[in-house]
Each structure stands twice: as structure tokens, then as C-alpha cells.
Design an enzyme around this catalytic site. Structure first.
Site: not given
Length: 480
Positions: A21, A118
Site C-alpha cells: 500500500h 488507499d
């Protein structure tokens, strides 16, 4: 084009923990600073951060890229240790973003023009609405998974994952059908609470102002065409989708003596002759499977670099400890393996400088868990893959790479019922030989080199990914 005489526009980023991420969001932040004259605040969730993550984001400081640690939330390690990986990730994010509103208000910079998150940080919407900051999502997996995620609320209106019990493939509008066997790790019936958490986050995708994907037209033509033009996705409506890939780590510093020795060893090997074996920052094999993998490599007599991590029955056991495991890898390998293979192989404990290895001229293939960052890195450097998916959406990625993109061959790790099966040494030997010296391997390598050239072109000024990001940057720079 951004007016360089005006104050630099300011955007903020918020990734959840985990290298998969952190990396794409950080590289996008770097690109905005270095190519589009922005200043960036990069928020870091400190709970659950790893040594690998901390080293990465501090390796190359930039004057206009400001790292801001969010306050450490008051969470019990005992509570965290009892959670599954997905539940733990979601809980850590939820607790860490509570003070986000006050942290943003306390910045000594203009209010951000946008916040890029994200897929696990969707709890920021209320705070950002109060602050009038538009939210963009960087969907850090494939566009293929994005289309499935956007379709999921329609496919699974009950939110209980029952569709994985159907015998026929799942047909996402405009996309390649998905075998339910390849969804069973992504939608595990034994972990329905974790599935519901993921379902909640992807159900909020339609709330963002835009979605970035680390991809480009030549890598995922089918999925990108579908998400932009298929009537189902147009009618949701799907927010604008911005393919801006390939975004990967810059070539990493090779700091440890062992890493330097590995690169020096690669320098001595013939071009395209080495198989790089690494299962991501969090992936692990069982002890029995690791033994079979080692024997398969030895029997193949192909050159290799093998990254070894402590075995575990949980395929994702290394997620929250990336960079921490320093055990002697030889303790987990067959007796005498390292000595017998020392002329043709290198064994590395836990971590290797992946970009440095993949970009090396001697590397001829990559045995990978098929995490999306690893895929993009491999394709960017023209390296074909042996797909060994472990968890999350990696089976979908493996299927797409082999059946649609043509840059990988799948190791037979998935049984007919969707269960993970052990692959024996002779099968591993056969697949490795086919990719490293067979005709199929030559075809994969040719296709990988085509995508390498395509990825280089799309990032160049005037290329599709460059221009896509430039248009978004311009829209942010003129917002009042």
C-alpha cells in the site's frame, strides 16, 4: 502545466500500513513533487509500521515531500495479536485516522487540494467533507480487481460471499470470466467477518472523486476498456479512472554486505540466466512446501537467487513484520542444500533488494507470489514470471498474467475445489526448466520485453500515463 511562479499546490496522501500500500502512493507523491511542482504531505500510520516501510520512505528525502506521522493510537498489542491480518489492518487504520481532522488543520501549509487514500482508508470521508477536501483513491491492486470490486455490491447484494459456491465462473461486465476457485482466498467463507470489512471498503469506491490505478493500457487493455466504457460501470456511475503506471520503487540502495555480494554474484552470471525467487514482503510457505521448492530448484540446475523466510502455515504471516525476520535461512532448507548449490545459487534471508535484482541483466525470470507491486516491477523490467499466488487477490492476478497478458506461467498451487495444494519437487523442476530454457519461456520473455518498452513509453512526456497524471495535477493546481 503548473505555473512554477505561483505557490506550489499542496496535496496529501494517506496509505494503510504494508509495503504493497505504501509503495505506489509514495511513488505517486514523489512524481508530483519532482515532475509537477507540487508540495505533498505524506501521512504515515505508525501503528503496524515495519522496518522495511520506515527505511523506504526515509531513504531519499525531498524538500517538498513532508512525512507526517499520525499519533500512535492507544491499542492493545494483545488485542492486535488475536486478530486476523485484514481485521488488524482495518482496526489499526480506523483508530489511527481519528485525529486526522485536527492534524490537517494543524499543518503549516495551505489546506490540501486533495487527499489520496488507499482502499482501506475510506473512514476519512466525514472529516474530508467537513474540511471540503476531495478524496481520491489509489486502488493499489490491478484494474482487473477494481472492476470486480465495483461489481461486487451488485454480485453480492447480501454481502455474504455466497457467489463463490456457484460452479460457473463469475462474469464481470466486459471482463474475462473469473473461476470461483480463484476467488476463494479473496472471499474466504471461513473468514466472513474479514470479507465484510473488505466489502464495506470497496462499496465506498463510488464516493471518491477519482481512482488512480498502477497500470496502463497495454498491460490491462480489457479491464481498462471495461471500467471506462462498459455500460454497467458508466451507469454506477464509476468515478474517473486514471491509469498512471508503471509506478515502482526507484532502484533501492544496496546497503547490507550480503545484498552487495548478491548483486556482485549476479554481475558474474550470463544474461537472462537467473531465476529470482521471492514471495513478497509478507508471504510465507509451509515447511514442507519450502523443502519441495528447494529440491525443485536444485534438480532444475538453473541459476537462482532464493529469498527464504521462516515457514508458516499462514501464507500472510510476514505482513506486519517485513524486514524484521533475521533468522538463518539454512535452518529451514534441506540439509546440505546451500553447499550443493553454491555454484549456481544464492540464498538470502527474508529480504532482497527486489528492484535491483529484477532490473539486473542476469535476471531471466521471477517466481513471484503475484502481489501487484511485484508484478508491475517485473513487467517494467521485462522479466517473465512463474506465478505462485498465496493470498488476497493473487490468484486473480496469476490467471490474468498467464491467460490474458501472456507474461507468466502458473505453478499448479490451486486444487479443483479451490484449496491450496502442495507442489512437488519434480513439478517445480519441470516448470522452472520450461521457463528458463524452453520455447514457452522464450515466448514469455518476448512478451515481457514488449511490455517493458511500452511501460517506458507511457511514462515519458507525451505518453499516456504521464499525460493522465499531468491533467489531474493541472486540475488540482487551479482549484480554489
Amino acid at each position: 502545466m503548473v505555473n512554477e511562479s505561483a505557490p506550489k499546490p499542496h496535496v496529501a496522501f494517506l496509505p494503510s500500513p504494508g509495503m504493497g500500500h505504501i509503495t505506489p502512493l509514495y511513488e505517486l507523491a514523489v512524481r508530483l513533487v519532482t515532475q509537477h511542482n507540487f508540495q505533498v504531505t505524506f501521512f504515515v500510520i505508525t501503528a503496524g509500521s515495519t522496518i522495511a516501510q520506515d527505511s523506504y520512505i526515509t531513504a531519499y528525502p525531498l524538500p517538498d515531500l513532508h512525512i507526517v506521522d499520525l499519533p500512535l493510537p492507544n491499542v492493545s498489542n494483545q488485542v492486535l495479536d488475536e486478530m486476523t491480518t485484514v481485521a488488524r489492518l482495518c482496526y489499526v487504520v480506523e483508530q489511527s485516522i481519528r485525529p486526522l481532522r485536527s492534524v490537517i488543520n494543524g499543518l503549516k501549509r495551505p489546506k490540501p487540494k486533495a487527499l489520496v487514500i488507499d482502499m482501506f482508508c475510506t473512514g476519512v470521508f466525514e472529516a474530508c467533507k467537513d474540511l471540503s477536501i476531495p478524496v481520491y483513491s489509489f486502488f493499489t491492486a490491478s484494474t482487473f480487481l477494481l472492476t470486480f470490486s465495483l461489481y461486487l455490491p451488485t454480485l453480492d447484494y447480501k454481502g455474504d460471499g455466497e457467489f463463490v459456491d456457484q460452479p460457473e465462473p463469475v462474469k464481470v461486465p466486459g471482463c474475462t470470466p473469473i473461476r470461483t476457485q480463484d476467488l476463494m482466498v479473496l472471499v474466504p467463507k471461513s473468514m466472513i467477518n474479514e470479507y465484510k470489512l473488505w466489502f464495506m471498503h470497496v462499496s465506498r469506491l463510488s464516493m471518491v472523486s477519482g481512482i488512480f490505478v498502477n497500470s496502463w493500457e497495454d498491460l490491462e487493455p480489457v479491464s481498462l476498456e471495461a471500467v471506462k466504457h462498459e455500460p454497467f460501470f458508466v451507469d454506477i456511475p464509476t468515478p474517473p479512472v486514471y491509469p498512471i503506471g508503471p509506478l515502482t520503487k526507484q532502484v533501492e540502495p544496496v546497503l547490507s554486505e550480503y545484498a552487495k555480494e548478491t548483486i556482485a554474484w549476479l554481475d558474474e552470471q550470463p544474461r537472462d540466466s537467473v531465476l529470482f525467487v521471492a514471495l513478497g514482503s509478507g508471504g510465507t510457505l509451509t515447511s514442507e512446501q519450502l523443502t519441495e521448492l528447494a529440491w525443485g530448484l536444485e534438480l532444475s540446475q538453473q541459476r537462482f537467487v532464493l529469498v527464504v523466510r521462516k515457514p508458516s502455515d499462514c501464507a500472510i504471516s510476514g505482513f506486519f513484520s517485513a524486514g524484521r525476520d533475521v533468522d538463518d535461512p539454512m535452518a529451514y532448507l534441506p540439509d546440505g542444500f546451500v553447499e550443493r548449490t553454491n555454484r549456481i545459487g544464492r540464498v538470502v534471508s527474508s529480504w532482497a533488494p527486489q528492484v535491483a535484482v529484477l532490473s539486473h541483466m542476469s535476471t531471466g525470470a521471477f517466481l513471484s507470489h503475484c502481489g501487484w507491486n511485484s508484478i508491475v516491477e517485473s513487467v517494467k523490467y521485462g522479466v517473465p514470471m512463474i506465478a505462485w499466488p498465496l493470498y488476497a487477490e493473487q490468484r486473480l492476478n496469476a490467471a490474468m498474467l498467464s491467460d490474458e497478458v501472456g507474461v507468466a506461467v502458473r505453478m499448479p498451487v490451486v486444487g479443483e475445489g479451490g484449496e491450496t495444494v502442495m507442489v512437488g519437487r519434480k513439478e517445480i523442476e519441470s516448470v522452472v526448466k520450461a521457463v528458463m530454457e524452453g520455447e514457452d519461456g522464450k515466448k514469455l520473455r518476448k512478451r515481457a520485453k514488449e511490455l517493458e518498452a511500452s511501460g517506458r513509453e507511457t511514462l515519458s512526456r507525451g505518453g499516456s500515463s504521464y499525460d493522465t497524471l499531468a491533467r489531474v495535477a493541472e486540475s488540482w493546481s487551479i482549484k480554489t
